[in-house]
Design a protein around this motif. Structure first.
Motif, PDB file in Angstrom:
ATOM      1  N   PRO A 189      40.698  43.708  41.154  1.00 59.44           N
ATOM      2  CA  PRO A 189      39.314  44.171  41.231  1.00 59.44           C
ATOM      3  C   PRO A 189      38.608  43.473  42.396  1.00 59.44           C
ATOM      4  O   PRO A 189      38.889  42.304  42.689  1.00 59.44           O
ATOM      5  N   LEU A 190      37.714  44.164  43.065  1.00 61.59           N
ATOM      6  CA  LEU A 190      36.999  43.585  44.203  1.00 61.59           C
ATOM      7  C   LEU A 190      36.324  42.260  43.851  1.00 61.59           C
ATOM      8  O   LEU A 190      36.386  41.301  44.620  1.00 61.59           O
ATOM      9  N   MET A 191      35.671  42.214  42.714  1.00 60.10           N
ATOM     10  CA  MET A 191      34.911  41.022  42.333  1.00 60.10           C
ATOM     11  C   MET A 191      35.774  39.921  41.710  1.00 60.10           C
ATOM     12  O   MET A 191      35.272  38.823  41.459  1.00 60.10           O
ATOM     13  N   PHE A 192      37.027  40.209  41.456  1.00 64.20           N
ATOM     14  CA  PHE A 192      37.910  39.229  40.825  1.00 64.20           C
ATOM     15  C   PHE A 192      39.258  39.251  41.543  1.00 64.20           C
ATOM     16  O   PHE A 192      40.283  39.614  40.968  1.00 64.20           O
ATOM     17  N   SER A 193      39.235  38.844  42.797  1.00 71.41           N
ATOM     18  CA  SER A 193      40.430  38.946  43.636  1.00 71.41           C
ATOM     19  C   SER A 193      41.565  38.033  43.180  1.00 71.41           C
ATOM     20  O   SER A 193      42.704  38.224  43.598  1.00 71.41           O
ATOM     21  N   ASN A 194      41.279  37.073  42.321  1.00 67.07           N
ATOM     22  CA  ASN A 194      42.329  36.189  41.813  1.00 67.07           C
ATOM     23  C   ASN A 194      43.118  36.812  40.653  1.00 67.07           C
ATOM     24  O   ASN A 194      44.077  36.224  40.177  1.00 67.07           O
ATOM     25  N   ILE A 195      42.740  38.005  40.227  1.00 67.71           N
ATOM     26  CA  ILE A 195      43.453  38.713  39.155  1.00 67.71           C
ATOM     27  C   ILE A 195      44.310  39.792  39.794  1.00 67.71           C
ATOM     28  O   ILE A 195      43.785  40.679  40.471  1.00 67.71           O
TER      29      ILE A 195
END
Length: 183
Positions: free
Chosen positions: A167-173
């Motif tokens: 996801p754009l807002m959760f690039s660590n996932i």
């Protein structure tokens, strides 16, 4: 003779819901039109449920995962995406559904409703400024990713069948694309 549909506002729609007029109907408000929602087949239910659970685990304390719950958009639309990743505002959502500024990611699972998700909802979400919108196409085993909304259209549309996506807002996932739609 020209037929002009009667357009409803979000307030009209909420009044109908409160009065019980739509109690036995699975509907959503899209561009001022009350639209029947497609029934969910078992793959749709299974995969959307599995992804929502994966996201809840990965996002604990950082975001809220809502399944088949309304979001309120400013243009007479109150869709019910299969999965919405939103700001964790807790009891603020007692007063209103998430607004566009509260939304991090919307995900729709599609089999019979693919055209609605790709053509109608993508435009509604782009107009609302939703930065990250995914459609999992179960029939064709692909993920369509919409990003960069501008002037009512998404400027980026990518189709994936394998690999990982974040996801754009959760690039660590990093999510396995195949896991979104396969055993």
């Amino acid at each position: 003779m020209t037929i002009t549909p009667c357009r409803w506002t979000i307030d009209d729609y909420h009044q109908m819901i409160a009065a019980g007029i739509l109690a036995d109907r699975r509907v959503e408000l899209l561009d001022g039109v009350i639209v029947e929602m497609s029934p969910e087949g078992t793959p749709h239910s299974y995969f959307s449920d599995r992804l929502a659970n994966d996201l809840r685990t990965a996002l604990v304390g950082r975001a809220q995962v809502r399944e088949a719950k309304p979001i309120t958009l400013l243009d007479a639309s109150e869709p019910e995406p299969d999965i919405a990743i939103v700001e964790p505002l807790d009891d603020v959502y007692l007063d209103h559904h998430p607004y566009p500024e509260n939304v991090f990611l919307l995900i729709e699972y599609a089999d019979s409703g693919l055209t609605k998700d790709l053509e109608i909802k993508s435009k509604i979400y782009a107009r609302a400024g939703i930065a990250d919108y995914w459609v999992v196409d179960l029939k064709n085993q692909r993920l369509i990713v919409f990003r960069s909304p501008d002037l009512g259209e998404y400027q980026q549309r990518n189709t994936l069948t394998s690999g990982t996506i974040s996801p754009l807002m959760f690039s660590n996932i990093a999510l396995q694309v195949a896991r979104l739609m396969k055993r």
